[in-house]
Structure formats: C-alpha cells, structure tokens
Design a protein around this motif. Structure first.
Motif, PDB file in Angstrom:
ATOM      1  N   PRO A   1       0.850  -1.200   0.000  1.00 58.29           N
ATOM      2  CA  PRO A   1       0.000   0.000   0.000  1.00 58.29           C
ATOM      3  C   PRO A   1       0.887   1.251   0.000  1.00 58.29           C
ATOM      4  CG  PRO A   1      -0.502  -1.496   1.846  1.00 58.29           C
ATOM      5  CD  PRO A   1       0.817  -1.899   1.280  1.00 58.29           C
ATOM      6  N   VAL A   2       0.490   2.260  -0.767  1.00 58.07           N
ATOM      7  CA  VAL A   2       1.269   3.495  -0.866  1.00 58.07           C
ATOM      8  C   VAL A   2       0.346   4.687  -0.684  1.00 58.07           C
ATOM      9  CG1 VAL A   2       2.789   4.893  -2.321  1.00 58.07           C
ATOM     10  CG2 VAL A   2       2.903   2.407  -2.444  1.00 58.07           C
ATOM     11  N   THR A   3       0.782   5.667   0.092  1.00 55.96           N
ATOM     12  CA  THR A   3       0.042   6.907   0.263  1.00 55.96           C
ATOM     13  C   THR A   3       1.001   8.080   0.335  1.00 55.96           C
ATOM     14  OG1 THR A   3      -1.594   8.078   1.629  1.00 55.96           O
ATOM     15  CG2 THR A   3       0.016   6.706   2.785  1.00 55.96           C
ATOM     16  N   SER A   4       0.536   9.241  -0.117  1.00 55.95           N
ATOM     17  CA  SER A   4       1.357  10.447  -0.047  1.00 55.95           C
ATOM     18  C   SER A   4       0.881  11.387   1.045  1.00 55.95           C
ATOM     19  CB  SER A   4       1.301  11.200  -1.388  1.00 55.95           C
ATOM     20  OG  SER A   4       0.024  11.806  -1.572  1.00 55.95           O
ATOM     21  N   ARG A   5      -0.134  10.996   1.784  1.00 56.45           N
ATOM     22  CA  ARG A   5      -0.762  11.902   2.747  1.00 56.45           C
ATOM     23  C   ARG A   5       0.238  12.313   3.831  1.00 56.45           C
ATOM     24  NH1 ARG A   5      -5.951  12.067   1.364  1.00 56.45           N
ATOM     25  NH2 ARG A   5      -6.809  10.291   0.225  1.00 56.45           N
TER      26      ARG A   5
ATOM     27  N   ASP B   1      -4.510   5.155  -2.521  1.00 53.62           N
ATOM     28  CA  ASP B   1      -5.744   5.755  -2.000  1.00 53.62           C
ATOM     29  C   ASP B   1      -6.557   6.351  -3.140  1.00 53.62           C
ATOM     30  OD1 ASP B   1      -5.423   5.139   0.607  1.00 53.62           O
ATOM     31  OD2 ASP B   1      -4.612   7.066   1.225  1.00 53.62           O
ATOM     32  N   VAL B   2      -7.869   6.139  -3.085  1.00 52.03           N
ATOM     33  CA  VAL B   2      -8.725   6.618  -4.162  1.00 52.03           C
ATOM     34  C   VAL B   2      -8.784   8.137  -4.213  1.00 52.03           C
ATOM     35  CG1 VAL B   2     -10.870   6.590  -2.815  1.00 52.03           C
ATOM     36  CG2 VAL B   2     -10.954   6.255  -5.273  1.00 52.03           C
ATOM     37  N   ARG B   3      -8.580   8.809  -3.080  1.00 56.71           N
ATOM     38  CA  ARG B   3      -8.632  10.278  -3.063  1.00 56.71           C
ATOM     39  C   ARG B   3      -7.282  10.900  -2.731  1.00 56.71           C
ATOM     40  NH1 ARG B   3     -13.980  11.116   0.605  1.00 56.71           N
ATOM     41  NH2 ARG B   3     -12.769   9.722   1.938  1.00 56.71           N
ATOM     42  N   ASP B   4      -6.230  10.153  -2.963  1.00 58.90           N
ATOM     43  CA  ASP B   4      -4.897  10.687  -2.688  1.00 58.90           C
ATOM     44  C   ASP B   4      -4.626  11.850  -3.637  1.00 58.90           C
ATOM     45  OD1 ASP B   4      -1.911  10.961  -2.891  1.00 58.90           O
ATOM     46  OD2 ASP B   4      -1.991   9.349  -1.418  1.00 58.90           O
ATOM     47  N   PRO B   5      -4.272  13.039  -3.116  1.00 62.53           N
ATOM     48  CA  PRO B   5      -4.092  14.211  -3.979  1.00 62.53           C
ATOM     49  C   PRO B   5      -2.941  14.084  -4.963  1.00 62.53           C
ATOM     50  CG  PRO B   5      -3.339  14.664  -1.736  1.00 62.53           C
ATOM     51  CD  PRO B   5      -4.049  13.348  -1.694  1.00 62.53           C
ATOM     52  N   VAL B   6      -1.995  13.187  -4.688  1.00 59.46           N
ATOM     53  CA  VAL B   6      -0.837  13.020  -5.563  1.00 59.46           C
ATOM     54  C   VAL B   6      -0.959  11.777  -6.443  1.00 59.46           C
ATOM     55  CG1 VAL B   6       1.669  12.667  -5.618  1.00 59.46           C
ATOM     56  CG2 VAL B   6       0.671  14.227  -3.935  1.00 59.46           C
ATOM     57  N   LEU B   7      -1.502  10.692  -5.901  1.00 59.04           N
ATOM     58  CA  LEU B   7      -1.436   9.393  -6.566  1.00 59.04           C
ATOM     59  C   LEU B   7      -2.699   8.977  -7.310  1.00 59.04           C
ATOM     60  CD1 LEU B   7       0.390   7.401  -3.744  1.00 59.04           C
ATOM     61  CD2 LEU B   7       1.393   8.349  -5.823  1.00 59.04           C
ATOM     62  N   ASP B   8      -3.809   9.631  -7.063  1.00 65.40           N
ATOM     63  CA  ASP B   8      -5.069   9.175  -7.645  1.00 65.40           C
ATOM     64  C   ASP B   8      -5.230   9.681  -9.082  1.00 65.40           C
ATOM     65  OD1 ASP B   8      -7.512   8.036  -8.009  1.00 65.40           O
ATOM     66  OD2 ASP B   8      -8.633   9.565  -6.908  1.00 65.40           O
ATOM     67  N   ASN B   9      -4.325   9.226  -9.952  1.00 62.87           N
ATOM     68  CA  ASN B   9      -4.413   9.575 -11.370  1.00 62.87           C
ATOM     69  C   ASN B   9      -3.517   8.626 -12.167  1.00 62.87           C
ATOM     70  OD1 ASN B   9      -1.608  11.024 -11.775  1.00 62.87           O
ATOM     71  ND2 ASN B   9      -2.500  11.955  -9.930  1.00 62.87           N
ATOM     72  N   GLN B  10      -3.816   8.498 -13.452  1.00 63.48           N
ATOM     73  CA  GLN B  10      -3.094   7.561 -14.302  1.00 63.48           C
ATOM     74  C   GLN B  10      -1.639   7.952 -14.482  1.00 63.48           C
ATOM     75  OE1 GLN B  10      -4.206   4.666 -15.246  1.00 63.48           O
ATOM     76  NE2 GLN B  10      -2.245   4.196 -16.208  1.00 63.48           N
ATOM     77  N   LYS B  11      -1.354   9.242 -14.483  1.00 66.75           N
ATOM     78  CA  LYS B  11       0.026   9.707 -14.650  1.00 66.75           C
ATOM     79  C   LYS B  11       0.902   9.230 -13.495  1.00 66.75           C
ATOM     80  CE  LYS B  11       2.729  13.933 -15.355  1.00 66.75           C
ATOM     81  NZ  LYS B  11       2.676  15.423 -15.460  1.00 66.75           N
ATOM     82  N   ALA B  12       0.369   9.262 -12.271  1.00 62.40           N
ATOM     83  CA  ALA B  12       1.138   8.809 -11.114  1.00 62.40           C
ATOM     84  C   ALA B  12       1.388   7.307 -11.180  1.00 62.40           C
ATOM     85  CB  ALA B  12       0.387   9.161  -9.826  1.00 62.40           C
TER      86      ALA B  12
ATOM     87  N   VAL C   1       4.723  -5.618 -12.088  1.00 64.50           N
ATOM     88  CA  VAL C   1       4.055  -4.596 -11.281  1.00 64.50           C
ATOM     89  C   VAL C   1       2.564  -4.608 -11.612  1.00 64.50           C
ATOM     90  CG1 VAL C   1       3.884  -2.150 -10.716  1.00 64.50           C
ATOM     91  CG2 VAL C   1       6.123  -3.168 -11.208  1.00 64.50           C
ATOM     92  N   MET C   2       1.734  -4.728 -10.580  1.00 62.13           N
ATOM     93  CA  MET C   2       0.291  -4.760 -10.747  1.00 62.13           C
ATOM     94  C   MET C   2      -0.340  -3.719  -9.830  1.00 62.13           C
ATOM     95  SD  MET C   2      -2.489  -6.108 -12.017  1.00 62.13           S
ATOM     96  CE  MET C   2      -1.929  -7.646 -12.762  1.00 62.13           C
ATOM     97  N   PHE C   3      -1.231  -2.903 -10.369  1.00 59.13           N
ATOM     98  CA  PHE C   3      -1.934  -1.910  -9.568  1.00 59.13           C
ATOM     99  C   PHE C   3      -3.334  -2.412  -9.229  1.00 59.13           C
ATOM    100  CE2 PHE C   3       1.301   0.758 -11.507  1.00 59.13           C
ATOM    101  CZ  PHE C   3       1.668   1.586 -10.446  1.00 59.13           C
ATOM    102  N   GLU C   4      -3.700  -2.250  -7.962  1.00 59.49           N
ATOM    103  CA  GLU C   4      -5.057  -2.580  -7.550  1.00 59.49           C
ATOM    104  C   GLU C   4      -6.041  -1.594  -8.177  1.00 59.49           C
ATOM    105  OE1 GLU C   4      -6.713  -4.775  -5.191  1.00 59.49           O
ATOM    106  OE2 GLU C   4      -4.925  -5.979  -5.589  1.00 59.49           O
ATOM    107  N   GLU C   5      -7.277  -2.051  -8.353  1.00 61.65           N
ATOM    108  CA  GLU C   5      -8.323  -1.123  -8.757  1.00 61.65           C
ATOM    109  C   GLU C   5      -8.473  -0.070  -7.656  1.00 61.65           C
ATOM    110  OE1 GLU C   5     -11.776  -3.437  -9.396  1.00 61.65           O
ATOM    111  OE2 GLU C   5     -10.926  -4.579 -11.064  1.00 61.65           O
TER     112      GLU C   5
END
Length: 279
Positions: free
Chosen positions: A93-97, A136-147, A164-168
C-alpha cells in the motif's frame, strides 16, 4: 451555568485541570494531590463516540456482479499439494498523505527502486514475483493515471523482470484502514493466481539471496513437523531493524481458502501482522 453545587464543583475542577497542565511540572506534582476529584469528574464528562458500521459487507454485495471468478484451471492449481511453480505477491500500500508532493516523489523513487532491484537481485524466480500496489482513491498526488505510470516506470527501469500490478481504486471507506487494504489486496492476489502473500512496505530492501526458496522450505518443514496441510502456516522475513518482531509475514493461499479473509473484521489499521504470525 452554575445551577447547583455539583456544577460549581465540576466546572471548578475542569479549570484546575487546565491550570495543572500549564503549571511547571514540579509545582504541578505538589498541587495535584489536593484535587483528587479532577480525574473522576473529567472522565464522567467524556462523551462516547458512535461506532461506524463496517461498510465492507454491503460493498461486497453491490460489487458481486463485477467480481472476477476463479477459472476451473486455477481451481485445479489451487488443489496442488506442492509448490512446483509458486507465484509470490508482495502487497504494497502506498500513500502520499502528510508529505509534500516533491518530497514524496523523491523518497518513493529512492525506496521503491531499491525494493525492485533487491527483488531482482535476490529472487531466483523474479518473473514469478509480483509487486502489487494499492493507492488511496482520493490521494491528492497518486489518484491519477500519470502517477501510476510514473511508479511503474520507477520499477521497470531498474528491475524489468519484476511484474508490477496496480489494484483497482480503493473505495473511500478504505482510507487509512491498512488491514482492510491488505485484506482486499490479498484476496485479489490469490484470485489472480498467487500462492504466497507477503505484507511489505516501500522502505524495504531484500538482502538474502534465495529468500523465496527459504520461504517454501519453511512451509514444507512446518507441514512435516505438525502434520498440517501444506500452507497451513505463517512465516516471517528476518527484519534486521526489528529482529524480534514478525514485521513482514508471509501466508499461503491456504489461509484465505480456509478463513475466507486475511484478517478478522476487528482488525482495521494495526496489529494484523503479529496476529497472523501468532495464529
């Protein structure tokens, strides 16, 4: 406000409690015994917070029609009694918060590349090792395809042999609930074909060559010593920074087949890793 003697006493003690926290420590220690009622009264004023219902059962029902079914071929593989070609999934799990964006990316690039390279250099079966990442679905940095593409490139540039596999995207209800996130990742990993599940962090570097083989051998030894089915166990990687604690537990798909989930629902954000090892 002061309609009775009891209210006068209650509010007076609250002000004394406030004062005791502002006084110098040594002086406060001398004064505190004079007000034994402070602790009792302030405890009586504590308001219980409502317990939020667990949204996962409802979410599971609403998503049933979209769930991935296990193929007959995979069911036959899951019934095997050996580890002839095991698949290992590292759950990350990864978060930028709580971290500034520039600082976060600099730190993540350093740590996740070290993790990928260490998997490539120490795992004899790097192509059978999957790095499964949840954001995180609402992570301000990671919640996008570019990240997602940026993280994928970080690993692929240094360790192309590691999958490398990304969760939905995770539902908002999972925000900050690490055990729930790991549980969801573990279920998806097993349904996708993983035999072993390893809980890991992005600041980990694997040092022991052949660690996958050691994991398989430990599971086999436990089965031989206890008479339990192969996979009915939990082993942990040796953590140099905390050798007395099972920081990174590994379980087999047997665990999810028998218990139906990685953790009981009581586990939300912590204590999940030592629970698995103790079990």
């Amino acid at each position: 406000v002061f309609k009775s003697a009891h209210n006068v006493l209650r509010h007076a003690n609250l002000w004394w409690l406030f004062a005791l926290n502002l006084l110098p420590e040594e002086f406060a220690k001398l004064v505190r015994p004079l007000f034994p009622n402070v602790r009792v009264i302030t405890q009586q004023l504590t308001c219980p917070q409502p317990r939020l219902p667990d949204p996962r059962p409802t979410m599971q029902l609403s998503q049933e029609c979209y769930s991935r079914s296990i193929t007959d071929e995979r069911k036959k593989q899951m019934q095997k009694s050996d580890f002839s070609s095991p698949q290992l999934s590292l759950l990350l799990p990864v978060t930028s918060r709580g971290v500034e964006e520039e600082v976060f990316w600099k730190r993540l690039e350093n740590t996740i590349q070290k993790l990928g390279v260490s998997v490539k250099n120490t795992a004899k079966k790097a192509r059978q090792t999957e790095l499964r990442i949840a954001l995180d679905v609402r992570d301000p940095v990671l919640d996008n395809q570019k990240a997602r593409q940026r993280i994928f490139s970080m690993v692929a540039d240094k360790a192309p042999a590691v999958s490398v596999m990304f969760e939905e995207p995770l539902p908002p209800a999972y925000e900050g609930k690490l055990c729930w996130i790991w549980g969801r990742m573990a279920r998806n990993a097993v349904d996708s074909g993983a035999d072993f599940i390893l809980l890991i962090g992005d600041d980990v570097e694997l040092l022991t060559p052949g660690w996958q083989y050691e994991i398989e051998m430990e599971f086999s030894k436990i089965s031989a010593l206890t008479g339990l089915p192969l996979g009915a166990a939990c082993v942990a990687l040796r953590d140099e920074s905390f050798p007395a604690f099972p920081t990174f537990p590994v379980v087999n798909r047997f665990h999810l087949e028998k218990f139906g989930e990685l953790f009981p629902e009581e586990f939300v954000n912590q204590h999940g890793d030592p629970f698995l090892f103790e079990l």
